[in-house]
Design an enzyme around this catalytic site. Structure first.
Site, PDB file in Angstrom:
ATOM      1  N   LYS A 152       0.878  -1.181   0.000  1.00 29.22           N
ATOM      2  CA  LYS A 152       0.000   0.000   0.000  1.00 29.22           C
ATOM      3  C   LYS A 152       0.902   1.213   0.000  1.00 29.22           C
ATOM      4  O   LYS A 152       2.005   1.147   0.543  1.00 29.22           O
ATOM      5  CB  LYS A 152      -0.906   0.004   1.231  1.00 29.22           C
ATOM      6  CG  LYS A 152      -1.822  -1.205   1.367  1.00 29.22           C
ATOM      7  CD  LYS A 152      -3.002  -1.153   0.437  1.00 29.22           C
ATOM      8  CE  LYS A 152      -3.785  -2.466   0.487  1.00 29.22           C
ATOM      9  NZ  LYS A 152      -4.967  -2.478  -0.365  1.00 29.22           N
ATOM     10  N   LYS A 178       2.152  -9.438  -2.249  1.00 30.91           N
ATOM     11  CA  LYS A 178       1.377  -9.433  -3.494  1.00 30.91           C
ATOM     12  C   LYS A 178       1.189  -8.029  -4.026  1.00 30.91           C
ATOM     13  O   LYS A 178       1.038  -7.078  -3.256  1.00 30.91           O
ATOM     14  CB  LYS A 178       0.031 -10.129  -3.317  1.00 30.91           C
ATOM     15  CG  LYS A 178      -0.988  -9.371  -2.505  1.00 30.91           C
ATOM     16  CD  LYS A 178      -2.338 -10.084  -2.446  1.00 30.91           C
ATOM     17  CE  LYS A 178      -3.374  -9.535  -3.394  1.00 30.91           C
ATOM     18  NZ  LYS A 178      -3.901  -8.208  -3.029  1.00 30.91           N
ATOM     19  N   ASN A 179       1.210  -7.927  -5.340  1.00 34.81           N
ATOM     20  CA  ASN A 179       0.756  -6.695  -5.997  1.00 34.81           C
ATOM     21  C   ASN A 179      -0.697  -6.483  -5.630  1.00 34.81           C
ATOM     22  O   ASN A 179      -1.455  -7.450  -5.499  1.00 34.81           O
ATOM     23  CB  ASN A 179       0.772  -6.843  -7.531  1.00 34.81           C
ATOM     24  CG  ASN A 179       2.123  -6.645  -8.196  1.00 34.81           C
ATOM     25  OD1 ASN A 179       2.349  -7.219  -9.249  1.00 34.81           O
ATOM     26  ND2 ASN A 179       2.977  -5.844  -7.630  1.00 34.81           N
ATOM     27  N   ASP A 180      -1.104  -5.244  -5.526  1.00 36.59           N
ATOM     28  CA  ASP A 180      -2.528  -5.015  -5.317  1.00 36.59           C
ATOM     29  C   ASP A 180      -3.268  -5.245  -6.643  1.00 36.59           C
ATOM     30  O   ASP A 180      -2.652  -5.287  -7.716  1.00 36.59           O
ATOM     31  CB  ASP A 180      -2.773  -3.616  -4.744  1.00 36.59           C
ATOM     32  CG  ASP A 180      -3.851  -3.646  -3.666  1.00 36.59           C
ATOM     33  OD1 ASP A 180      -4.729  -4.519  -3.756  1.00 36.59           O
ATOM     34  OD2 ASP A 180      -3.827  -2.799  -2.763  1.00 36.59           O
ATOM     35  N   GLU A 181      -4.583  -5.400  -6.547  1.00 35.79           N
ATOM     36  CA  GLU A 181      -5.334  -5.849  -7.730  1.00 35.79           C
ATOM     37  C   GLU A 181      -5.305  -4.882  -8.925  1.00 35.79           C
ATOM     38  O   GLU A 181      -5.456  -5.336 -10.061  1.00 35.79           O
ATOM     39  CB  GLU A 181      -6.769  -6.251  -7.355  1.00 35.79           C
ATOM     40  CG  GLU A 181      -7.692  -5.148  -6.860  1.00 35.79           C
ATOM     41  CD  GLU A 181      -7.459  -4.757  -5.401  1.00 35.79           C
ATOM     42  OE1 GLU A 181      -6.637  -5.410  -4.725  1.00 35.79           O
ATOM     43  OE2 GLU A 181      -8.072  -3.777  -4.949  1.00 35.79           O
ATOM     44  N   HIS A 272      -7.521 -13.186  -7.714  1.00 32.79           N
ATOM     45  CA  HIS A 272      -8.093 -12.065  -6.955  1.00 32.79           C
ATOM     46  C   HIS A 272      -9.505 -11.847  -7.483  1.00 32.79           C
ATOM     47  O   HIS A 272      -9.733 -11.869  -8.686  1.00 32.79           O
ATOM     48  CB  HIS A 272      -7.232 -10.806  -7.102  1.00 32.79           C
ATOM     49  CG  HIS A 272      -7.579  -9.768  -6.076  1.00 32.79           C
ATOM     50  ND1 HIS A 272      -8.730  -9.025  -6.145  1.00 32.79           N
ATOM     51  CD2 HIS A 272      -6.960  -9.381  -4.941  1.00 32.79           C
ATOM     52  CE1 HIS A 272      -8.794  -8.213  -5.086  1.00 32.79           C
ATOM     53  NE2 HIS A 272      -7.723  -8.406  -4.344  1.00 32.79           N
ATOM     54  N   HIS A 306      -9.246 -15.529  -2.984  1.00 28.77           N
ATOM     55  CA  HIS A 306      -9.675 -14.786  -1.798  1.00 28.77           C
ATOM     56  C   HIS A 306     -11.061 -15.285  -1.368  1.00 28.77           C
ATOM     57  O   HIS A 306     -11.935 -15.509  -2.197  1.00 28.77           O
ATOM     58  CB  HIS A 306      -9.736 -13.288  -2.118  1.00 28.77           C
ATOM     59  CG  HIS A 306      -8.370 -12.699  -2.296  1.00 28.77           C
ATOM     60  ND1 HIS A 306      -7.901 -11.674  -1.517  1.00 28.77           N
ATOM     61  CD2 HIS A 306      -7.357 -13.017  -3.140  1.00 28.77           C
ATOM     62  CE1 HIS A 306      -6.662 -11.375  -1.878  1.00 28.77           C
ATOM     63  NE2 HIS A 306      -6.318 -12.175  -2.873  1.00 28.77           N
ATOM     64  N   LYS A 314     -12.353  -6.099   7.003  1.00 29.51           N
ATOM     65  CA  LYS A 314     -13.126  -4.935   6.558  1.00 29.51           C
ATOM     66  C   LYS A 314     -14.225  -5.251   5.537  1.00 29.51           C
ATOM     67  O   LYS A 314     -15.080  -4.412   5.266  1.00 29.51           O
ATOM     68  CB  LYS A 314     -12.173  -3.888   5.968  1.00 29.51           C
ATOM     69  CG  LYS A 314     -11.606  -4.223   4.589  1.00 29.51           C
ATOM     70  CD  LYS A 314     -10.644  -3.148   4.069  1.00 29.51           C
ATOM     71  CE  LYS A 314     -10.114  -3.486   2.699  1.00 29.51           C
ATOM     72  NZ  LYS A 314      -9.078  -2.600   2.205  1.00 29.51           N
TER      73      LYS A 314
HETATM   74  C1  CAP Z   1      -6.603  -5.795   1.279  1.00 32.66           C
HETATM   75  C2  CAP Z   1      -6.819  -5.641  -0.184  1.00 32.66           C
HETATM   76  C3  CAP Z   1      -7.553  -6.793  -0.902  1.00 32.66           C
HETATM   77  C4  CAP Z   1      -8.920  -7.138  -0.322  1.00 32.66           C
HETATM   78  C5  CAP Z   1      -9.852  -7.804  -1.285  1.00 32.66           C
HETATM   79  C6  CAP Z   1      -7.541  -4.345  -0.457  1.00 32.66           C
HETATM   80  O1  CAP Z   1      -5.933  -4.681   1.833  1.00 32.66           O
HETATM   81  O2  CAP Z   1      -5.621  -5.532  -0.855  1.00 32.66           O
HETATM   82  O3  CAP Z   1      -7.693  -6.459  -2.235  1.00 32.66           O
HETATM   83  O4  CAP Z   1      -8.635  -8.028   0.712  1.00 32.66           O
HETATM   84  O5  CAP Z   1     -10.972  -8.319  -0.653  1.00 32.66           O
HETATM   85  O6  CAP Z   1      -7.122  -3.653  -1.366  1.00 32.66           O
HETATM   86  O7  CAP Z   1      -8.484  -4.058   0.222  1.00 32.66           O
HETATM   87  P1  CAP Z   1      -5.917  -4.366   3.387  1.00 32.66           P
HETATM   88  P2  CAP Z   1     -11.207  -9.882  -0.544  1.00 32.66           P
HETATM   89  O8  CAP Z   1      -5.182  -5.488   4.072  1.00 32.66           O
HETATM   90  O9  CAP Z   1      -5.189  -3.050   3.521  1.00 32.66           O
HETATM   91  O10 CAP Z   1      -7.337  -4.279   3.841  1.00 32.66           O
HETATM   92  O11 CAP Z   1      -9.925 -10.495  -0.011  1.00 32.66           O
HETATM   93  O12 CAP Z   1     -12.353  -9.992   0.399  1.00 32.66           O
HETATM   94  O13 CAP Z   1     -11.527 -10.365  -1.921  1.00 32.66           O
HETATM   95 MG    MG Z   2      -6.275  -5.221  -2.790  1.00 29.63          MG
END
Ligand code: CAP
Ligand code: MG
Length: 454
Positions: A152, A178-181, A272, A306, A314
């Site tokens: 992040k 991991k790279n973020d989505e 993801h 996931h 959250k």
């Molecule tokens: C988590 C995360 C994931 C979510 C996706 C985000 O970050 O990278 O993409 O977990 O939801 O961007 O929110 P944080 P799920 O740890 O900062 O919350 O896993 O339910 O599909």
């Molecule tokens: Mg994410």
């Protein structure tokens, strides 16, 4: 009413010829049974009325409404799976079963709650080639969850800033980044540069910690050539085992997932599910459940997907919903909302099946737990899962640590050690300052409200 699509006396829907589905259906105006036949027609061979071009053979492929529950608005439909593309193609199944039907005027609510695949059908699909066992072997981590982070901010770091955050996490001895989505080839963080910088960061951290590390790279792109180009770049830069391929399975699509599964069977395929909420949220009347998503992801061959955090983090998602999806990924046999799914043939011929592996068995996949987690929540999530067979990635839960990312990683590891040693984290924090600071910052852990187990 389309009578051809109704067979309430279907003798044995689990005879191997049908994929079974249960929908929650609320008709706009008509009665449940006739609307159900309209759904069965539109999601298999038919249209809004019988056509003159139908043949006896085409009718043999009709989906059949074989059971309804008028009180609960539930409809059971059997799909002859010969309908589906012979290429083991998930997008083709979904195009039938959850395709046009979601737009039908006749349905006010239509949600696919559960599916069942007969063993004969499973054989035609890839299933996962790799899973958490491969990550464990590479990392030499066996008795705890794989502990990870998402870098992040979600976007906006340059390649070297990004890699520095990876290094910090790994040097605090975290396992998996991991790279973020939404990571792609942005102008402020060119893909190639990001990959090269991560490699340097990983090498340095591995040398310093003496532990192997893994990075999951988002290779989702506008077209498959670009995805493959990114995959090849990573493959040519990193040693086998040290990287995973992340695909945004819903926005990039099932074909992207299956392409990567088939081209790179040796690489952990990280699904993801961004955008799944549009289909899966409980309050949405139209869509499918997380259980259905998890089952199709396993069928497609995702190494991990996931599954939410069972209400601890959250994202929306109840403990039951997330756990039921986790079980569908991990177990040879798991109970869904309506069906008991076995991922192979063996138990039909051998009562001792759970301990026997044959080539007919579809490998397990891996639950990935993420979203609003932090070190203080680790015990709660392990307790709810009742297993350590999962990957957890904490984004803000690591990088928001008041002493930075490395301290955040250390706090996660310390929270895990406390769990393994069965020591309360508040006590363990007395001589582990990173954990103490995490507790101070994120707040003391709350008692879990549920104690379901995977
Ligand atoms: C988590 C995360 C994931 C979510 C996706 C985000 O970050 O990278 O993409 O977990 O939801 O961007 O929110 P944080 P799920 O740890 O900062 O919350 O896993 O339910 O599909
Ligand atoms: Mg994410």
């Amino acid at each position: 009413m389309q009578k051809a699509y109704l067979k309430l006396d279907l003798a044995n829907p689990q005879n191997g010829q049908y994929m079974l589905a249960v929908f929650h259906l609320v008709p706009e105006s008509g009665d449940l049974l006739s609307t159900a036949t309209e759904v069965a027609a539109e999601s298999s061979t038919g249209s809004n009325m019988e056509v003159g071009t139908a043949t006896d053979f085409s009718h043999s492929l009709d989906a059949l409404v074989y059971k309804v529950d008028e009180q609960k608005n539930l409809v059971w439909i059997a799909y002859p799976w010969r309908l589906f593309d012979r290429g083991g193609n998930i997008q083709n199944i979904l195009t039938y079963v959850v395709g046009n039907v979601f737009g039908m005027k006749e349905a006010k609510a239509l949600k696919l709650l559960d599916v069942w695949f007969p063993p004969e059908m499973l054989e035609k699909y890839d299933g996962p080639a790799c899973n958490i066992d491969n990550l464990r072997e590479y990392l030499n981590v066996y008795d705890r969850p794989i502990l990870g982070t998402i870098i992040k901010p979600k976007a906006g770091l340059t390649a070297s800033q990004y890699a520095k955050a990876c290094y910090d996490f790994w040097s605090g001895d975290g396992d998996f980044v991991k790279n973020d989505e939404p990571q792609a080839d942005q102008d402020f963080c060119p893909y190639e540069q990001m990959v090269k910088s991560v490699k340097q960061a990983m090498d340095k951290a591995v040398e310093e910690t003496g532990h192997k590390k893994i990075h999951s790279f988002n290779i989702s792109a506008a077209d498959f050539d670009t995805m493959i180009k990114r995959a090849e770049l990573i493959k040519n830069t990193f040693e086998p085992g040290s990287y995973a391929f992340l695909v945004d399975g819903i926005t990039a699509g099932w074909t992207a997932v299956q392409t990567i599964r088939r081209r790179y069977p040796d690489v952990f395929l990280h699904f993801h599910r961004a955008m799944h909420g549009a289909f899966t949220r409980e309050e949405n009347p139209i869509g499918f459940t997380n259980l259905v998503l998890a089952k199709f992801a396993r069928l497609a061959g995702a190494s991990g997907i996931h599954v939410g955090t069972s209400g601890v983090g959250k994202m929306a998602g109840s403990p039951d919903e997330d756990l039921i999806a986790s079980r569908a990924l991990l177990k040879f046999k798991s109970e869904g909302y309506f069906f008991s799914q076995e991922w192979g043939k063996i138990s039909r011929v051998d009562e001792d099946s759970a301990r026997i592996k044959t080539e007919d068995e579809v490998k397990k996949s891996t639950p990935i737990l993420s979203g609003g987690l932090n070190p203080t929540k680790l015990k709660a999530i392990i307790d709810i899962m009742g297993t350590v067979d999962f990957i957890t990635t904490m984004g803000a839960g690591v990088h928001a640590h008041p002493d930075g990312t490395k301290a955040g990683a250390m706090a996660v590891l310390q929270a895990c050690e406390a769990y393994q040693k069965k020591i309360d984290i508040n006590e363990y924090a007395q001589d582990h300052k990173e954990l103490a600071r995490a507790i101070e910052f994120f707040g003391a852990p709350k008692k879990p409200t549920e104690n379901n187990q995977v």
